[in-house]
Motif scaffolding. Structure first.
Motif, short mmCIF file in Angstrom:
data_model
loop_
_atom_site.label_atom_id
_atom_site.label_comp_id
_atom_site.label_asym_id
_atom_site.label_seq_id
_atom_site.Cartn_x
_atom_site.Cartn_y
_atom_site.Cartn_z
N ALA A 136 32.78 58.45 40.58
CA ALA A 136 32.16 57.82 41.86
C ALA A 136 32.20 56.21 41.62
CB ALA A 136 30.93 58.40 41.89
N MET A 137 31.77 55.96 40.32
CA MET A 137 31.53 54.60 40.35
C MET A 137 32.82 53.81 40.29
SD MET A 137 29.55 51.84 39.99
CE MET A 137 27.92 52.61 39.55
N LEU A 138 33.81 54.43 39.92
CA LEU A 138 35.13 53.82 39.78
C LEU A 138 35.54 53.52 41.29
CD1 LEU A 138 38.53 55.23 38.22
CD2 LEU A 138 38.58 54.81 40.68
N THR A 139 35.29 54.48 42.12
CA THR A 139 35.78 53.90 43.43
C THR A 139 34.72 52.97 44.24
OG1 THR A 139 34.91 55.33 45.18
CG2 THR A 139 36.36 56.16 43.74
N ILE A 140 33.42 53.25 43.92
CA ILE A 140 32.39 52.22 44.64
C ILE A 140 32.80 50.80 44.07
CG2 ILE A 140 29.91 51.42 44.42
CD1 ILE A 140 29.40 54.56 44.06
N ALA A 141 32.66 50.74 42.79
CA ALA A 141 33.07 49.32 42.10
C ALA A 141 34.38 48.59 42.63
CB ALA A 141 33.12 49.29 40.57
N ARG A 142 35.27 49.57 42.97
CA ARG A 142 36.59 49.10 43.46
C ARG A 142 36.55 48.47 44.90
NH1 ARG A 142 40.58 46.84 40.79
NH2 ARG A 142 40.47 48.57 39.30
N GLY A 143 35.80 49.39 45.72
CA GLY A 143 35.36 49.23 46.98
C GLY A 143 34.56 47.65 47.01
N LEU A 144 33.61 47.64 46.13
CA LEU A 144 32.83 46.31 46.20
C LEU A 144 33.64 45.24 45.99
CD1 LEU A 144 29.47 47.54 44.41
CD2 LEU A 144 29.79 47.03 46.91
N THR A 145 34.62 45.26 45.08
CA THR A 145 35.36 44.21 44.80
C THR A 145 36.17 43.78 45.83
OG1 THR A 145 35.74 45.40 42.36
CG2 THR A 145 37.16 43.50 43.12
N MET A 146 36.68 44.65 46.89
CA MET A 146 37.41 44.44 47.96
C MET A 146 36.52 43.74 48.60
SD MET A 146 40.52 45.20 47.29
CE MET A 146 41.54 46.39 46.28
N LEU A 147 35.41 44.34 48.90
CA LEU A 147 34.46 43.62 50.01
C LEU A 147 34.21 42.07 49.50
CD1 LEU A 147 31.73 46.33 50.44
CD2 LEU A 147 33.22 45.18 52.32
N TRP A 148 34.08 41.75 48.31
CA TRP A 148 33.52 40.61 47.64
C TRP A 148 34.81 39.47 47.62
CZ3 TRP A 148 29.50 37.80 46.03
CH2 TRP A 148 29.76 36.64 45.20
N THR A 149 36.13 40.20 47.37
CA THR A 149 37.16 39.26 47.51
C THR A 149 37.73 39.36 48.99
OG1 THR A 149 38.53 40.91 46.75
CG2 THR A 149 37.68 39.63 45.06
N GLN A 150 37.39 40.19 49.91
CA GLN A 150 38.22 40.30 50.93
C GLN A 150 39.60 40.71 50.86
OE1 GLN A 150 36.80 40.53 54.33
NE2 GLN A 150 34.77 40.41 52.95
N GLY A 151 40.14 41.24 49.57
CA GLY A 151 41.26 41.61 49.42
C GLY A 151 42.43 40.46 48.89
N PHE A 152 41.49 39.44 48.77
CA PHE A 152 42.51 38.09 48.36
C PHE A 152 42.03 37.58 46.74
CE2 PHE A 152 42.39 37.68 53.00
CZ PHE A 152 43.83 37.77 53.08
N PRO A 153 43.10 37.22 45.93
CA PRO A 153 42.71 36.94 44.66
C PRO A 153 41.91 35.41 44.71
CG PRO A 153 45.02 37.12 44.85
CD PRO A 153 44.54 37.03 46.31
N ILE A 154 40.84 35.26 44.02
CA ILE A 154 40.15 34.12 44.02
C ILE A 154 40.69 33.31 42.76
CG2 ILE A 154 37.99 32.82 43.43
CD1 ILE A 154 36.80 35.89 44.40
N SER A 155 41.57 32.26 42.97
CA SER A 155 42.11 31.50 42.01
C SER A 155 41.68 30.04 41.73
CB SER A 155 43.93 31.49 42.33
OG SER A 155 44.25 32.85 42.57
N GLY A 156 42.25 29.36 40.78
CA GLY A 156 42.06 28.01 40.75
C GLY A 156 40.56 27.75 40.23
N LEU A 157 40.32 28.17 38.90
CA LEU A 157 39.02 28.30 38.46
C LEU A 157 38.45 27.18 37.60
CD1 LEU A 157 38.94 31.90 37.86
CD2 LEU A 157 37.97 30.86 39.87
N GLY A 158 39.42 26.27 37.45
CA GLY A 158 39.03 25.13 36.60
C GLY A 158 39.32 25.27 35.04
N ASP A 159 39.57 24.27 34.26
CA ASP A 159 40.35 24.28 32.97
C ASP A 159 39.28 24.75 31.92
OD1 ASP A 159 42.76 23.30 33.60
OD2 ASP A 159 42.31 21.27 33.18
N THR A 160 37.97 24.31 32.04
CA THR A 160 36.93 25.00 31.22
C THR A 160 36.78 26.24 31.11
OG1 THR A 160 35.76 23.21 32.35
CG2 THR A 160 34.80 23.95 30.33
N PHE A 161 36.92 26.99 32.34
CA PHE A 161 36.70 28.45 32.44
C PHE A 161 38.09 29.21 31.81
CE2 PHE A 161 37.57 32.45 34.79
CZ PHE A 161 36.32 33.09 34.50
#
Lengths: 324, 506
Positions: A136-161
């Motif tokens: 259940a958590m597998l799909t919950i967390a995946r769904g939350l990931t999609m919600l958080w990212t709106q389905g797009f990658p979040i890139s360009g996080l800076g050199d230190t990271f």
């Protein structure tokens, strides 16, 4: 003697021996395998699986399982990346909260711990079988990931990271340091502490453990929480290496992780196995992946080979424990 | 009918059987006796086709046979009824009896009608008043045992091996079982009866075979032999029967349990334990007798904090009120519980002796936040010596030890907690006579040091031998109390038989 001692040693080091033979074969078959850069490359890739599998081993030792690690990894990576890059903006309240590097990393790991604790809570409080609860958590967390990212990658996080996933420290890649330290701590916990002993006891016989005064539920929640936190660390490493949090990161990582645990000789019915075994298992899978790619084996065949290796490992393990 | 000639069976590093010979006659009950580890189960496994690689030969109906599998042995007429019931709970009686040998109609489907009819015949023959379609899960343990017997009768077995058939059933059910065995004897079956309860053997067996250390020591007729002689043959030395010296010296109250209730796990509105009150003095051994289902185990579990939400009670230890909501509360209050099923609840079988002994007291075995190997070794060494636990080393896995030694490990891990009150649930179940007497001795010694002991047992002789005071339970309530002087087997049994269900007991 010494046939028996000899045999016992052979069994004890079987995965190391298998690993050695595998490496030997690959270095003969491919001139690119046995190079320093390839070795570090393999280690760097493996370190994510080692993080996840360390937590998985603790869970499997209690006779549980965690299918949610891949999705939790993705969500935590995305949360760290999102907070780092965009912070939290609440347009209606005209509010903006920025996050430092440390803050975003901690937020990711806290999220992982929370989701893990949630797994442990449903498993102990409502007696949901671990397989189902974490599915259940597998799909919950995946769904939350999609919600958080709106389905797009979040890139360009800076050199230190990027240092977490791609940096070097004293000639060794940073992710190898991180996973190494995690393994070290986990080995200490399993071998030298009460918590570790309780984990083995619960996996070996839950009802006897309960009668011995062990707070079984508490130990289980701790173990799932650790696994969630370690999945988050894995998410940090993946995101940092790619300089991007992918919404579909960590897909089927749970399978590689379970494979590492099983190849490493940990029994899925609990109570028997070790962290170092899992590390060996993870290295075998990593080397195998790397070798098959170097040999230009088709990705489709790679999957078949990996499956067969898992089967073989379990069959050998069964045969050994019978003679035990 | 069946002759076993010089059978030798080797395991890696162990000689399990050495030149064992015996003869089973048709129409006779042969008692197979010996201490745990004497080789009884190995003999049974050879006879029933589980082990195929042995030296020597088996002659069955004048022919040398070597069974290739349990199924092969079964088809040739040898049935075994194992100590642990091998029934599948959520299948019906019929389905269980015909498991693996279902009758098929000419269309290839299951011939349910015929199977049901055959089952009914068998049940009638065994005087078991249940329906063929009943689920096994709904039967009492004693009834399940009878279903096992029905299973062996289906194939018209000529040799029936019964391994500890009475270990889980009540006196009344034992009577029924003995009636059945008698019938089987009249039908000219050869029966092998394995039991630790010697008094039963004297009632039912015609012949005996004594095994010791994997060798057949002696065989003969039961007639003219005494219990003491048999014991001497089994252990190779005689044991004195223990008796507790008269009464307790101190009269210091240790624990008082008042108005204890426990809800029934399924029928929520009913109480499984009803208004139980009793107390134990320091140094006193209180025996609790009751038949299967009387609630003895549940009583101990409730006191030990295993049913905090379903129970209510008032417990005083050394005159202060104690709330126990979990085993760890109970341990802190000075209680220890040696559970009925040591393999399921007592030990982590895959762990070694040392780890098992240390499991209850790990907090005391730490040094600087880490477990101290030295402290663990010292503690386990102490108890291995004190309780004379026979093990090759403290690193031996618990599952490799005999039942008696396993039970001592369980005792050791509880004694390590320095308890004030020891709750013992059937502490001698399934262990051999020698180990039993060691455990009795240990219990008496512990009581002498001031420990309070609650001793639950379904074996009357041992309750009578060990207890200072005896409580009898039936249907979740205490029905009688006897001092050791006034207690007699008859009076205890009378109080133990449930009034309401007496008629449909079996």
């Amino acid at each position: 003697m010494n046939l028996q001692t000899y045999r016992a040693n052979l069994i004890r080091f079987q995965s190391l021996i298998a690993l050695f033979i595998l490496c030997l074969a690959l270095s003969i078959l491919s001139d690119k395998f046995l190079t320093v850069s390839n070795a570090w490359n393999v280690m760097r890739q493996i370190s994510v699986n080692i993080c996840i599998s360390t937590g998985m081993t603790l869970i499997v030792l209690t006779a549980g399982i965690d299918l949610s690690v891949g999705s939790v990894l993705a969500l935590c990576g995305a949360i760290t990346a999102g907070l780092l890059k965009n912070g939290i903006e609440i347009p209606s309240g005209n509010l903006y909260i920025g996050f430092t590097l440390l803050g975003s990393v901690l937020a990711g790991i806290l999220t992982g711990s929370f989701l893990g604790a949630f797994n442990g809570w449903t498993i102990t409080k409502f007696k949901v079988p671990p397989f189902v609860a974490t599915l259940a958590m597998l799909t919950i967390a995946r769904g939350l990931t999609m919600l958080w990212t709106q389905g797009f990658p979040i890139s360009g996080l800076g050199d230190t990271f990027l240092y977490f996933g791609t940096g070097w420290l004293l000639g060794i890649p940073v992710p190898v340091w991180i996973s190494g330290i995690i393994v070290l701590i986990a080995v200490l916990i399993t071998n030298k502490t009460r918590l570790g002993r309780y984990i083995y006891a619960i996996g070996g016989n839950e009802s006897a453990s309960k009668l011995s005064g062990i707070d079984v539920n508490r130990v289980k929640i701790i173990v799932y929480t650790i696994a969630g936190a370690l999945a988050a660390v894995g998410g940090l490493l993946v995101t940092s290496r790619l300089d991007s949090a992918q919404p579909n990161a960590g897909m089927s990582y749970e399978l590689d992780s379970i494979a590492a645990v099983v190849i490493g000789g940990t029994s899925l019915s609990g109570g028997r196995g070790s962290i170092l075994g899992t590390v060996q298992g993870a290295i075998i899978i990593g080397v195998l992946n790397n070798g098959l790619i170097l040999l230009n084996v088709s990705p489709f065949w790679q999957q078949v080979v990996k499956g067969l290796v898992i089967l073989l490992a379990v069959i050998i393990d069964k045969a050994n424990s019978k003679n035990d | 009918m069946l002759v076993v000639e010089k059978i030798t069976k080797r395991f890696p590093g162990v000689l399990a059987l050495e030149n064992v010979s015996m003869t089973l006659q048709a129409g006779k009950v042969t008692a197979l006796i010996g201490e745990n580890g004497a080789g009884k189960s190995t003999v049974m496994k050879v006879l029933s086709g589980i082990y195929q690689d042995y030296e020597g030969r088996i002659i069955f109906k004048d022919q040398i046979v070597r069974f290739s599998s349990p199924k092969d042995a079964q088809e040739q007429g040898i049935a075994i009824i194992h100590q642990e019931l091998n029934l599948i709970p959520y299948l019906s009686i019929t389905e269980n009896i015909f498991l693996g040998r279902e009758l098929i109609t000419q269309y290839g489907t299951l011939d349910k009608k015929k199977m049901k009819a055959r089952t009914q015949e068998l049940l009638d023959k065994l005087k078991l008043s249940v329906k063929p379609d009943d689920l096994v899960a709904k039967l009492k343990v004693g009834q399940q045992q009878v279903v096992e017997i029905a299973k062996s009768l289906l194939t018209d077995s000529e040799v029936i091996i019964m391994d500890e058939p009475t270990s889980a059933i009540t006196e009344t059910e034992v009577e029924v079982l003995f009636g059945i065995i008698d019938d089987l004897r009249k039908q000219n079956k050869a029966i092998v009866y394995v039991s630790h309860k010697l008094d039963e053997l004297f009632r039912i067996a015609d012949n005996y075979v004594v095994l010791r250390d994997g060798k057949s020591i002696e065989s003969g007729e039961m007639k003219g032999i005494t219990q003491d002689m048999l014991i001497q043959k089994m252990v190779g030395r005689s044991i004195q029967v223990q008796r507790k010296p008269e009464s307790v010296s101190q009269q210091e109250n240790l624990i008082t349990v008042k108005r204890l209730f426990l809800k029934h796990p399924v029928r929520i509105k009913e109480d499984l334990l009803k208004n139980i009150s009793f107390s134990v003095q320091k140094g006193e051994i209180v025996g609790i007798f009751g038949l299967m289902g009387a609630g003895r185990t549940e009583l101990l579990e409730t006191i030990f904090g295993l049913h905090p939400f379903a129970s209510k009670s008032e417990i005083h230890i050394e005159n202060s009120r104690i709330i126990i909501n979990s085993p760890s509360d109970a341990i802190k209050a000075g209680l220890a519980l040696v559970p009925e099923d040591r393999k399921k609840d007592g030990l982590v079988l895959g762990m070694d002796v040392k780890t098992n002994i240390c499991l209850t007291t790990l907090a005391d075995l730490e040094k600087g936040g880490f477990l101290s190997n030295l402290k663990e070794s010292l503690l386990s060494k102490k108890y291995i010596e004190e309780l004379k636990i026979k093990t090759s080393s403290s690193d031996q896995k618990a599952k490799n030890l005999s039942g008696g030694n396993q039970q001592k490990i369980v005792l050791a891990k509880w004694l390590a907690t320095k308890p004030k009150l020891l709750l013992l649930d059937e502490p001698t179940r399934g262990i051999d006579i020698h180990a039993k007497s060691e455990i009795y001795k240990l219990i008496l010694n512990l009581a002498d040091t001031g420990l309070g002991i609650v001793f639950v047992s379904s074996e009357l002789p041992e309750i009578l031998a060990v207890s200072d005071r005896i409580l009898v339970m039936a249907e979740g309530a205490i029905t009688a109390e006897f001092s050791s002087k006034e207690a007699t087997e008859d009076a205890i049994l009378k109080a133990a038989i449930p009034k309401s269900v007496y008629e449909n007991q079996l």
